[in-house]
Enzyme design. Structure first.
Site, PDB file in Angstrom:
ATOM      1  NE  ARG A 190      -3.775   0.843   2.144  1.00 41.18           N
ATOM      2  CZ  ARG A 190      -4.956   1.076   2.730  1.00 41.18           C
ATOM      3  NH1 ARG A 190      -5.055   1.924   3.737  1.00 41.18           N
ATOM      4  NH2 ARG A 190      -6.035   0.456   2.318  1.00 41.18           N
ATOM      5  CG  HIS A 200      -8.530   0.320  -2.443  1.00 34.81           C
ATOM      6  ND1 HIS A 200      -7.705  -0.710  -2.013  1.00 34.81           N
ATOM      7  CD2 HIS A 200      -9.220   0.740  -1.339  1.00 34.81           C
ATOM      8  CE1 HIS A 200      -7.889  -0.891  -0.722  1.00 34.81           C
ATOM      9  NE2 HIS A 200      -8.795  -0.042  -0.291  1.00 34.81           N
ATOM     10  CD  GLN A 216     -13.049  -1.111  -0.237  1.00 42.44           C
ATOM     11  OE1 GLN A 216     -12.168  -0.874   0.570  1.00 42.44           O
ATOM     12  NE2 GLN A 216     -14.287  -1.411   0.151  1.00 42.44           N
ATOM     13  CG  ASP A 241     -13.090   7.294  -0.791  1.00 46.67           C
ATOM     14  OD1 ASP A 241     -12.963   7.127   0.437  1.00 46.67           O
ATOM     15  OD2 ASP A 241     -12.111   7.322  -1.569  1.00 46.67           O
ATOM     16  CB  CYS A 291     -13.875   2.102   0.530  1.00 47.71           C
ATOM     17  SG  CYS A 291     -13.380   3.842   0.511  1.00 47.71           S
ATOM     18  NE  ARG A 307     -11.127  -4.330   1.242  1.00 49.09           N
ATOM     19  CZ  ARG A 307     -10.152  -3.492   1.624  1.00 49.09           C
ATOM     20  NH1 ARG A 307     -10.417  -2.472   2.399  1.00 49.09           N
ATOM     21  NH2 ARG A 307      -8.908  -3.641   1.194  1.00 49.09           N
TER      22      ARG A 307
HETATM   23  N1  NVA Z   1      -9.547   7.429  -1.264  1.00 52.06           N
HETATM   24  C1  NVA Z   1      -9.212   6.947   0.057  1.00 52.06           C
HETATM   25  C2  NVA Z   1      -9.538   5.497   0.167  1.00 52.06           C
HETATM   26  C3  NVA Z   1      -9.294   4.898   1.536  1.00 52.06           C
HETATM   27  C4  NVA Z   1      -9.630   3.452   1.617  1.00 52.06           C
HETATM   28  C5  NVA Z   1      -7.750   7.199   0.308  1.00 52.06           C
HETATM   29  O1  NVA Z   1      -6.927   6.938  -0.594  1.00 52.06           O
HETATM   30  O2  NVA Z   1      -7.410   7.675   1.387  1.00 52.06           O
HETATM   31  N1   CP Z   2     -11.192   0.684   2.911  1.00 50.36           N
HETATM   32  C1   CP Z   2      -9.904   0.605   3.307  1.00 50.36           C
HETATM   33  O1   CP Z   2      -9.000   0.333   2.504  1.00 50.36           O
HETATM   34  O2   CP Z   2      -9.714   0.844   4.613  1.00 50.36           O
HETATM   35  P1   CP Z   2      -8.308   0.971   5.368  1.00 50.36           P
HETATM   36  O3   CP Z   2      -7.677   2.254   4.897  1.00 50.36           O
HETATM   37  O4   CP Z   2      -8.653   0.982   6.816  1.00 50.36           O
HETATM   38  O5   CP Z   2      -7.459  -0.206   4.984  1.00 50.36           O
END
Ligand code: NVA
Ligand code: CP
Length: 335
Positions: free
Chosen positions: A109, A136, A139, A232, A273, A318
C-alpha cells in the site's frame, strides 16, 4: 470445474483481469466466507509467509491481510509506514528482490501505481496492491461481493459514485462496474470526473459486458432509480490538508444525503469503502467542524446509519475477498 487459474499472477489493478477472472475471485470469496461461517478450515497454505508493506495507514486492509493469511495457515510480517528501509535507504527493485527470497507473496500500500508495478516487475512472487493513489483493487472484490449478496446479481444494476471520482476509489469502481456489466455513473463536479483515458478504456470494457459509463453533474439525473449509491472521503491519504477548503466547496452538493437516496430506488443500498466522515467522533472531523462549521462530509449520519447502509458487511467482506485473492494467486503447500 473452473478452468481459471490465477496462480503466480500479480493483483495490481482490475484492468489486468478479464470479467471471468474477476467473477471467479468474487465467487471464491463467497465460498471462503461460507466455509469460515461454517467453521470449515481452509489452511492449505501452511508454512508460507507474506510481507505486508504499508507506506500509508490502514485498519481494514491490514487486518484483512493478517486474518486471511493466518486463516490460510500462513505467517505475516507487517512493515509500517516508518519501520522499513523502503524508498529511503533501499530502492523498490532491491526491496522486491530481498523480500522474494523470504516470502511467498507481497502486499503493497502506498503512493503512485508505478511503485507497485515496479515492485511486481522485480519480485519473483505475487504482488497484491493494497491501495495506491490510482487504484484499490482488493476493495473491488469485496464491494462486488457485497452487491451480489444484496441483489443476487451484478449485471444491469445502476451504480452511482458521488464525490471525488478521479482518485483510487472512483477509478477502480468505474473499471470494476464496466467489466461486470453494471451501469456506472460518476455523479459529481466535472473537475472530479475520472481521467479521459480511463473513461474511454472503461467504455470499451462496458461494450463487452453490456454495462455503461456516464458522467454527470446533475444529482437528480445521476441518482435517479439507482440501485447503489457509493462515496468515499473527499481528501485522500497523502493529499495536503490545504485542499480541504476547495473539496468542501466543490463536493458538498454531491454529499450522499436523504435527498440523494430519495431519488434512488427504495431498496437502494449505500456503500463506502470506509473510513467515513459522517459525524464529529473523529479528530479530523472535529477539526473540519471548527474550521468550516460542517458536522458531516461525504455522507450524512442519517444515511450512514440507515437500514440501506451496508458499510459494515462491506468491511467484513474485505477479509473474505483478500483471502480469495491470496488463495487464488499462491500455490497450495505441498504438505
Ligand atoms: N480514497 C481513500 C480510500 C481509503 C480506503 C484514500 O486513498 O485515502
Ligand atoms: N477501505 C480501506 O482500505 O480501509 P483501510 O484504509 O482501513 O485499509
Amino acid at each position: 470445474m473452473s478452468t481459471i487459474d490465477l496462480t503466480g499472477r500479480d493483483f495490481l489493478t482490475l484492468r489486468d483481469f478479464t470479467s471471468e477472472e474477476i467473477e471467479y475471485l468474487i465467487d471464491l470469496a463467497a465460498e471462503l466466507k461460507d466455509k469460515k461461517k461454517k467453521g470449515i478450515r481452509v489452511d492449505e497454505y501452511r508454512g508460507q509467509n507474506v510481507a505486508l508493506i504499508f507506506e500509508k495507514t490502514s485498519t481494514r486492509t491490514r487486518c484483512s491481510f493478517e486474518v486471511a493469511a493466518h486463516d490460510l495457515g500462513m505467517g505475516t510480517t507487517y512493515l509500517d509506514p516508518q519501520g522499513s528501509q523502503i524508498g529511503k535507504k533501499e530502492s523498490i527493485a532491491d526491496t522486491a528482490r530481498v523480500l522474494s527470497g523470504m516470502f511467498e507473496g507481497i502486499e503493497y500500500r502506498g503512493f503512485e501505481q508505478e511503485i507497485v508495478e515496479e515492485l511486481a516487475r522485480y519480485a519473483k512472487v505475487p504482488v497484491w496492491n493494497g491501495l495506491t493513489n490510482e487504484y484499490h483493487p482488493t476493495q473491488m472484490i469485496a464491494d462486488m461481493l457485497t452487491i451480489k449478496e444484496k441483489f443476487g446479481r451484478l449485471s444491469g444494476l445502476k451504480f452511482v459514485y458521488m464525490g471525488d471520482a478521479r482518485y483510487n476509489m472512483g477509478n477502480s469502481l468505474m473499471v470494476a462496474c464496466s467489466k461486470l456489466g453494471l451501469h456506472f455513473v460518476a455523479c459529481t463536479n466535472p473537475q472530479y470526473f475520472p481521467n479521459e483515458e480511463l473513461v474511454n478504456a472503461s467504455r470499451e470494457y462496458a461494450k463487452e459486458s453490456g454495462g455503461s459509463v456516464t458522467l454527470t453533474d446533475s444529482v437528480a439525473e445521476g441518482t435517479k432509480d439507482a440501485d447503489i449509491l457509493y462515496t468515499d472521503v473527499w481528501v485522500s491519504m497523502g493529499e495536503p490538508e490545504s485542499v480541504w477548503e476547495e473539496r468542501i466547496k466543490a463536493l458538498m452538493p454531491y454529499q450522499v444525503n436523504k435527498k440523494a437516496m430519495d431519488y434512488a430506488k427504495s431498496d437502494a443500498i449505500f456503500m463506502h469503502c470506509l473510513p467515513a466522515f459522517h459525524d464529529l467522533k473523529t479528530k479530523i472531523g472535529k477539526e473540519i467542524y471548527e474550521k468550516y462549521g460542517i458536522t458531516e462530509m461525504e455522507v450524512t449520519d442519517e444515511v450512514f446509519e440507515s437500514a440501506n447502509s451496508v458499510v459494515f458487511e462491506e468491511a467484513e467482506n474485505r477479509m473474505h475477498s483478500i483471502k480469495a485473492i491470496m488463495a487464488a494467486t499462491l500455490k497450495k503447500s505441498s504438505y
